[in-house]
Every structure is written in structure tokens, then in C-alpha cells.
Design an enzyme around this catalytic site. Structure first.
Site, PDB file in Angstrom:
ATOM      1  N   ASP A  16      -3.025   5.523   6.381  1.00 45.09           N
ATOM      2  CA  ASP A  16      -3.945   5.536   5.253  1.00 45.09           C
ATOM      3  C   ASP A  16      -4.981   4.441   5.501  1.00 45.09           C
ATOM      4  O   ASP A  16      -4.824   3.611   6.397  1.00 45.09           O
ATOM      5  CB  ASP A  16      -3.139   5.284   3.968  1.00 45.09           C
ATOM      6  N   ASP A  18      -7.452   2.757   2.498  1.00 40.33           N
ATOM      7  CA  ASP A  18      -7.529   1.825   1.375  1.00 40.33           C
ATOM      8  C   ASP A  18      -6.154   1.274   1.021  1.00 40.33           C
ATOM      9  O   ASP A  18      -5.228   2.038   0.722  1.00 40.33           O
ATOM     10  CB  ASP A  18      -8.123   2.523   0.139  1.00 40.33           C
ATOM     11  N   ASP A 172       0.176   2.842   1.540  1.00 37.01           N
ATOM     12  CA  ASP A 172       0.539   2.016   0.389  1.00 37.01           C
ATOM     13  C   ASP A 172       0.608   2.816  -0.901  1.00 37.01           C
ATOM     14  O   ASP A 172       0.800   2.241  -1.971  1.00 37.01           O
ATOM     15  CB  ASP A 172      -0.496   0.890   0.199  1.00 37.01           C
TER      16      ASP A 172
END
Length: 220
Positions: A16, A18, A172
Site C-alpha cells: 500500500d 498512504d 496499514d
């Protein structure tokens, strides 16, 4: 606690952006609140804005506007895109250890999958100097579907000679864990990003890390 002991042999790494590779929170919150302020609307606390991140810019603005102002979504999107394009690298930085991890796994195929718009994603990756580390960079508007839809991940197995058991998704957010699970891959939750730690742990990811460099102790 990790569900698997020992190390995992990885054939494909999926990251990922961000909250995983880059701490983009300050610039996202600034641009959202500048958008709201320019529309004469109440700004939101940064922590609240960051709780809206993960499902793409449209959902981010929709949630930030709230029910009362949802009809102004197109206006908000236009303003946000202008503001964010000019400020997406003001305070955004890579998390500690990211460059070391990318170098450590230099010989492994790596793909970046994000729900962030492709133009912003490419600008960030180039600005942070990590674009060349990935075989593919897949943005949220580059397919007809977004995370956690497994159709983003399934074609990559054959393309990179990987099987689900040898594919590790690192992120996250809840969408990253669900993406891995729905495609049969393994998931590693980064617990110190923008996502909520408690939500990630409730999903019981295969692995958890507190620091990005810890990934080198899990995957080989």
C-alpha cells in the site's frame, strides 16, 4: 501476534502507499481542510480526516463533507484536486526503513496497489524516489474496482510467477488485509501507519509489524 511462526518465502510483495510506505497524513488533512474552508464549511480535526482515508479521494471528500453537504461533492473534488496537487509533498515523507526494505528486496517483484488516484500516486512515488522500485503501480482509478476487490491481485500471480501462498500484501488499512484474504494471499499489517491498530488486529492478519524494517525478519 503473528499467526505464522518463522519466516515466509515470498515470491511477490504488494505494498500500500498512504500510511504504509509514506506518511501522507499531514498533507491530506491540510488539503481536505483547505477545501472545506474554501467552500465556507467547517474544518475537521486532522485525526478525524485521517480516519476517512483508505477508500479513495471520492469517499474521503464525501465523508469530510458529511450528509448535509454531500450534494457539493463534485465541487469539493475539483477544489481538493487543485489544492492537493500543489501540496502533496509539503510534509509527506517515507516512513523510517522504507528505503532499506526496498533495497533489501530488490530482487523480488514488487507491486504498489493503492486506492489513491493514479496521478497523485505517481507524483508522490516520483517525488519520494521510489517509483523505480515497483514493477507496477496501480492507482484507485486505473481499474473498474478498488481494494479490497481481489480482482486487483489475482492477475498478478500468473504475471509474476507467484502463488497466493507466496504473495505478501503489506498495508496499514483494513482494505489491505481484506484484499490479501479474498485473493488467498497472506497479509502483513503495519500497525503504526494511518489505519486504526485495533481494527487491524481484529482481522487477525498473518503478520504484524511495528516498524517497516521488521518486514526483513518475516519475508525472505
Amino acid at each position: 501476534m503473528n499467526r505464522f511462526s518463522g519466516r515466509m518465502f515470498v515470491k511477490l510483495l504488494v505494498f500500500d502507499l498512504d500510511g504504509t510506505l509514506a506518511d501522507t497524513g499531514a498533507d491530506l488533512a491540510f488539503s481536505v481542510n483547505r477545501t472545506l474552508r474554501s467552500m465556507g464549511l467547517r474544518e475537521r480535526p486532522d485525526a478525524e480526516v485521517l480516519g476517512f482515508v483508505g477508500d479513495g479521494v471520492r469517499k474521503l471528500l464525501e465523508r469530510s463533507l458529511g450528509e448535509r453537504h454531500r450534494e457539493r461533492l463534485d465541487e469539493a473534488l475539483s477544489r481538493f484536486r487543485e489544492f492537493y496537487a500543489g501540496h502533496l509533498l509539503d510534509r509527506t515523507v517515507l516512513y523510517p526503513g522504507v528505503q532499506d526494505v526496498l533495497r533489501h528486496f530488490v530482487d523480488k517483484p514488487k507491486v504498489l496497489i493503492t486506492n489513491k488516484n493514479t496521478d497523485f500516486t505517481l507524483a508522490l512515488c516520483r517525488g519520494l524516489g521510489i517509483d523505480a522500485s515497483f514493477r507496477e503501480i496501480i492507482g484507485g482509478d486505473s481499474r473498474e474496482f478498488m481494494k479490497p476487490d481481489p480482482r486487483l491481485l489475482l492477475p498478478l500471480f500468473e504475471r509474476y510467477g507467484a502463488d497466493p501462498a507466496g504473495t505478501l500484501v503489506v498495508g496499514d488499512g483494513v482494505n489491505d488485509i481484506l484484499l490479501a484474504r479474498r485473493a488467498g494471499a497472506r497479509a502483513c499489517a503495519f500497525l503504526n501507519g494511518l489505519g486504526r491498530r485495533e481494527e487491524l488486529l481484529r482481522l487477525e492478519p498473518d503478520f504484524t509489524i511495528e516498524r517497516m524494517i521488521d518486514l526483513t525478519e518475516i519475508a525472505c
